[in-house]
Scaffold this motif. Structure first.
Motif, PDB file in Angstrom:
ATOM      1  N   ASN A   7       0.810  -1.217   0.000  1.00  0.00           N
ATOM      2  CA  ASN A   7       0.000   0.000   0.000  1.00  0.00           C
ATOM      3  C   ASN A   7       0.848   1.275   0.000  1.00  0.00           C
ATOM      4  O   ASN A   7       0.498   2.265   0.643  1.00  0.00           O
ATOM      5  N   LEU A   8       1.956   1.258  -0.715  1.00  0.00           N
ATOM      6  CA  LEU A   8       2.808   2.444  -0.799  1.00  0.00           C
ATOM      7  C   LEU A   8       2.772   3.077  -2.184  1.00  0.00           C
ATOM      8  O   LEU A   8       3.621   3.911  -2.506  1.00  0.00           O
ATOM      9  N   GLU A   9       1.771   2.715  -2.982  1.00  0.00           N
ATOM     10  CA  GLU A   9       1.742   3.188  -4.361  1.00  0.00           C
ATOM     11  C   GLU A   9       1.643   4.700  -4.463  1.00  0.00           C
ATOM     12  O   GLU A   9       2.089   5.279  -5.457  1.00  0.00           O
ATOM     13  N   ARG A  10       1.084   5.360  -3.462  1.00  0.00           N
ATOM     14  CA  ARG A  10       0.920   6.815  -3.524  1.00  0.00           C
ATOM     15  C   ARG A  10       1.826   7.517  -2.510  1.00  0.00           C
ATOM     16  O   ARG A  10       1.573   8.654  -2.131  1.00  0.00           O
ATOM     17  N   THR A  11       2.886   6.833  -2.106  1.00  0.00           N
ATOM     18  CA  THR A  11       3.833   7.428  -1.166  1.00  0.00           C
ATOM     19  C   THR A  11       5.018   8.003  -1.922  1.00  0.00           C
ATOM     20  O   THR A  11       5.609   7.334  -2.778  1.00  0.00           O
ATOM     21  N   TRP A  12       5.357   9.248  -1.608  1.00  0.00           N
ATOM     22  CA  TRP A  12       6.443   9.968  -2.251  1.00  0.00           C
ATOM     23  C   TRP A  12       7.524  10.283  -1.213  1.00  0.00           C
ATOM     24  O   TRP A  12       7.258  10.343  -0.010  1.00  0.00           O
ATOM     25  N   ALA A  13       8.729  10.510  -1.704  1.00  0.00           N
ATOM     26  CA  ALA A  13       9.837  10.957  -0.863  1.00  0.00           C
ATOM     27  C   ALA A  13      10.233  12.373  -1.266  1.00  0.00           C
ATOM     28  O   ALA A  13      10.294  12.692  -2.458  1.00  0.00           O
ATOM     29  N   ILE A  14      10.488  13.195  -0.266  1.00  0.00           N
ATOM     30  CA  ILE A  14      11.080  14.516  -0.476  1.00  0.00           C
ATOM     31  C   ILE A  14      12.450  14.497   0.184  1.00  0.00           C
ATOM     32  O   ILE A  14      12.572  14.183   1.370  1.00  0.00           O
ATOM     33  N   VAL A  15      13.481  14.821  -0.564  1.00  0.00           N
ATOM     34  CA  VAL A  15      14.850  14.837  -0.066  1.00  0.00           C
ATOM     35  C   VAL A  15      15.324  16.282  -0.028  1.00  0.00           C
ATOM     36  O   VAL A  15      15.361  16.968  -1.055  1.00  0.00           O
ATOM     37  N   LEU A  16      15.665  16.761   1.170  1.00  0.00           N
ATOM     38  CA  LEU A  16      16.097  18.143   1.362  1.00  0.00           C
ATOM     39  C   LEU A  16      17.606  18.235   1.172  1.00  0.00           C
ATOM     40  O   LEU A  16      18.377  17.742   1.988  1.00  0.00           O
ATOM     41  N   ALA A  68      13.828  15.803  -5.053  1.00  0.00           N
ATOM     42  CA  ALA A  68      14.944  16.364  -4.280  1.00  0.00           C
ATOM     43  C   ALA A  68      15.037  17.860  -4.549  1.00  0.00           C
ATOM     44  O   ALA A  68      15.069  18.283  -5.713  1.00  0.00           O
ATOM     45  N   VAL A  69      15.076  18.657  -3.492  1.00  0.00           N
ATOM     46  CA  VAL A  69      15.222  20.098  -3.649  1.00  0.00           C
ATOM     47  C   VAL A  69      16.678  20.473  -3.414  1.00  0.00           C
ATOM     48  O   VAL A  69      17.302  20.026  -2.442  1.00  0.00           O
ATOM     49  N   VAL A  70      17.231  21.269  -4.333  1.00  0.00           N
ATOM     50  CA  VAL A  70      18.633  21.680  -4.275  1.00  0.00           C
ATOM     51  C   VAL A  70      18.711  23.173  -4.572  1.00  0.00           C
ATOM     52  O   VAL A  70      17.744  23.788  -5.018  1.00  0.00           O
ATOM     53  N   SER A  71      19.867  23.751  -4.330  1.00  0.00           N
ATOM     54  CA  SER A  71      20.077  25.156  -4.696  1.00  0.00           C
ATOM     55  C   SER A  71      20.392  25.244  -6.188  1.00  0.00           C
ATOM     56  O   SER A  71      20.910  24.292  -6.788  1.00  0.00           O
ATOM     57  N   GLN A  72      20.082  26.372  -6.785  1.00  0.00           N
ATOM     58  CA  GLN A  72      20.414  26.552  -8.196  1.00  0.00           C
ATOM     59  C   GLN A  72      21.916  26.419  -8.431  1.00  0.00           C
ATOM     60  O   GLN A  72      22.348  25.883  -9.451  1.00  0.00           O
ATOM     61  N   ARG A  73      22.693  26.852  -7.459  1.00  0.00           N
ATOM     62  CA  ARG A  73      24.144  26.795  -7.592  1.00  0.00           C
ATOM     63  C   ARG A  73      24.644  25.365  -7.763  1.00  0.00           C
ATOM     64  O   ARG A  73      25.621  25.116  -8.466  1.00  0.00           O
ATOM     65  N   HIS A  74      23.971  24.403  -7.106  1.00  0.00           N
ATOM     66  CA  HIS A  74      24.441  23.019  -7.136  1.00  0.00           C
ATOM     67  C   HIS A  74      23.521  22.100  -7.929  1.00  0.00           C
ATOM     68  O   HIS A  74      23.639  20.877  -7.826  1.00  0.00           O
ATOM     69  N   ILE A  90      14.678  16.584  -9.777  1.00  0.00           N
ATOM     70  CA  ILE A  90      15.468  17.619  -9.130  1.00  0.00           C
ATOM     71  C   ILE A  90      14.738  18.950  -9.269  1.00  0.00           C
ATOM     72  O   ILE A  90      14.419  19.388 -10.370  1.00  0.00           O
ATOM     73  N   VAL A  91      14.474  19.584  -8.137  1.00  0.00           N
ATOM     74  CA  VAL A  91      13.828  20.893  -8.112  1.00  0.00           C
ATOM     75  C   VAL A  91      14.811  21.869  -7.486  1.00  0.00           C
ATOM     76  O   VAL A  91      15.280  21.653  -6.362  1.00  0.00           O
ATOM     77  N   SER A  92      15.136  22.927  -8.201  1.00  0.00           N
ATOM     78  CA  SER A  92      16.100  23.894  -7.665  1.00  0.00           C
ATOM     79  C   SER A  92      15.370  25.139  -7.187  1.00  0.00           C
ATOM     80  O   SER A  92      14.413  25.606  -7.816  1.00  0.00           O
ATOM     81  N   GLN A  93      15.815  25.673  -6.047  1.00  0.00           N
ATOM     82  CA  GLN A  93      15.219  26.896  -5.536  1.00  0.00           C
ATOM     83  C   GLN A  93      16.133  28.076  -5.843  1.00  0.00           C
ATOM     84  O   GLN A  93      17.363  27.960  -5.786  1.00  0.00           O
ATOM     85  N   PRO A  94      15.550  29.216  -6.171  1.00  0.00           N
ATOM     86  CA  PRO A  94      16.351  30.369  -6.591  1.00  0.00           C
ATOM     87  C   PRO A  94      17.338  30.861  -5.551  1.00  0.00           C
ATOM     88  O   PRO A  94      18.414  31.344  -5.878  1.00  0.00           O
ATOM     89  N   ARG A  95      16.982  30.776  -4.265  1.00  0.00           N
ATOM     90  CA  ARG A  95      17.916  31.140  -3.208  1.00  0.00           C
ATOM     91  C   ARG A  95      17.515  30.413  -1.928  1.00  0.00           C
ATOM     92  O   ARG A  95      16.376  29.960  -1.795  1.00  0.00           O
ATOM     93  N   ASN A  96      18.456  30.323  -1.014  1.00  0.00           N
ATOM     94  CA  ASN A  96      18.212  29.595   0.225  1.00  0.00           C
ATOM     95  C   ASN A  96      17.459  30.482   1.206  1.00  0.00           C
ATOM     96  O   ASN A  96      17.996  31.481   1.681  1.00  0.00           O
ATOM     97  N   LEU A  97      16.230  30.085   1.526  1.00  0.00           N
ATOM     98  CA  LEU A  97      15.412  30.814   2.496  1.00  0.00           C
ATOM     99  C   LEU A  97      15.095  29.958   3.708  1.00  0.00           C
ATOM    100  O   LEU A  97      14.106  30.184   4.399  1.00  0.00           O
ATOM    101  N   GLY A  98      15.920  28.943   3.965  1.00  0.00           N
ATOM    102  CA  GLY A  98      15.710  28.091   5.115  1.00  0.00           C
ATOM    103  C   GLY A  98      14.851  26.888   4.779  1.00  0.00           C
ATOM    104  O   GLY A  98      14.345  26.724   3.666  1.00  0.00           O
TER     105      GLY A  98
END
Length: 329
Positions: A7-16, A68-74, A90-98
């Protein structure tokens, strides 16, 4: 080794993986020739912490449901490191806001794909000696979130074996007298206590906060909306445009104006109805300083490999400070 799961078919992982990692910069500079955030450095073997996190995640959640969320730099480096795990987004954020916005952004991507998803949030820079024990606890956390947690959000707490003054602690509440609960209610949090308080926490069987969180994606979004309303409302606009041509520009505009926030301090510590599941014998460490990294690797081949790569063979690998590793914390 695969865990028995269902029953994990709709389970996702978010990697910070968007942190800057400045405390370990001197060590990663010595190893890689540049001050990499520790999640992208090979500190415990040949694979980086980021890659090892994805390896653990894949025990129960496939790459195609991993964000996975990463900085644009990396971003380029992150994409190189997931080349052997096709499907990881891979999702990149424009700047690190915590870590507040850092979690909201990938969570928006999950909700855009499946509004009924369950999610597990993993830091990308921790070490586990026994990953299967970790994932068994994750499964219990998902069960607790679905069955008997008022907020629908459950944390993983590592069983403490010392009165650490450098870690965050979770104080569990009393167990349900009727029994049958998968998790314990969260009574409070203590961040980096003094020595006396740390001893009290250890004696009371409080847990170290691993910052691993499981639950319904919608429940987590609602928790963020309650405690970080401006950030959540702003990223709701992006959520509705993720797959449109203007989505990238909308995200840039949002990050230009959005305030920073900390997920632990601004959300978890203020939330009500959370639960915690103890994680036992997983060999967890946040590896937040060179000393804690050395302690986590002690007795394993990875420590010898690390010392050899640093050219320190023959030196005492457990320093009071980081001087023997020639790094600064």
């Amino acid at each position: 080794m695969k865990l028995e799961i269902s029953n994990l078919e709709r389970t996702w992982a978010i990697v910070l993986a968007a942190g800057d990692g400045t405390r370990m910069a001197s060590l990663t500079q010595a190893l890689h020739g540049q001050p990499l955030p520790k999640q992208f450095a090979a500190l415990a073997g040949t694979r980086t912490f980021f890659q090892q996190t994805l390896d653990r995640v894949s025990l129960i959640i496939p790459p195609e449901r991993t964000v996975a969320v990463v900085s644009q730099r990396h971003e380029g480096l992150a994409r190189q490191q997931v080349a052997d795990l096709p499907g990881v987004q891979i999702v990149s954020q424009p700047r690190n806001l915590g870590t507040g916005p850092g979690l909201l952004l990938p969570l928006a991507h999950v909700l855009a794909r499946d509004p009924q998803a369950r999610v597990v949030v993993f830091p990308s820079d921790h070490h586990f000696q026994r990953p299967v024990a970790l994932m068994a606890a994750v499964l219990r956390a998902l069960e607790a979130a679905a069955q008997d947690c008022p907020a629908g959000v459950v944390l993983l707490g590592a069983a403490a074996d010392s009165p650490s003054t450098e870690l965050g602690w979770i104080v569990p509440g009393a167990e349900d007298a009727k029994g049958g609960r998968s998790g314990l209610p969260v009574a409070g949090f203590v961040e980096k206590p003094d020595e006396e308080k740390a001893r009290q926490l250890l004696e009371s069987r409080a847990l170290w906060n691993t910052m691993i969180v499981a639950g319904s994606a919608l429940a987590l979004w609602r928790l963020m909306l309650r405690h970080l309303p401006m950030q959540a409302i702003a990223l709701s606009r992006y959520l509705n445009h993720i797959d449109t041509p203007e989505g990238g520009q909308i995200l840039q505009d949002i990050y230009r104006e959005m305030a920073a926030a900390d997920f632990s301090r601004d959300v978890l510590e203020r939330a009500r109805g959370l639960a915690v599941v103890p994680m036992i014998d997983a060999g967890w460490s946040d590896c937040g300083t060179p000393e804690r990294l050395v302690a986590a690797l002690k007795g394993t081949p990875a420590l010898g490999q690390l010392i050899e790569r640093l050219g320190l063979r023959g030196h005492n690998p457990v320093p009071r400070s980081a001087s023997v590793l020639n790094v600064a914390s």
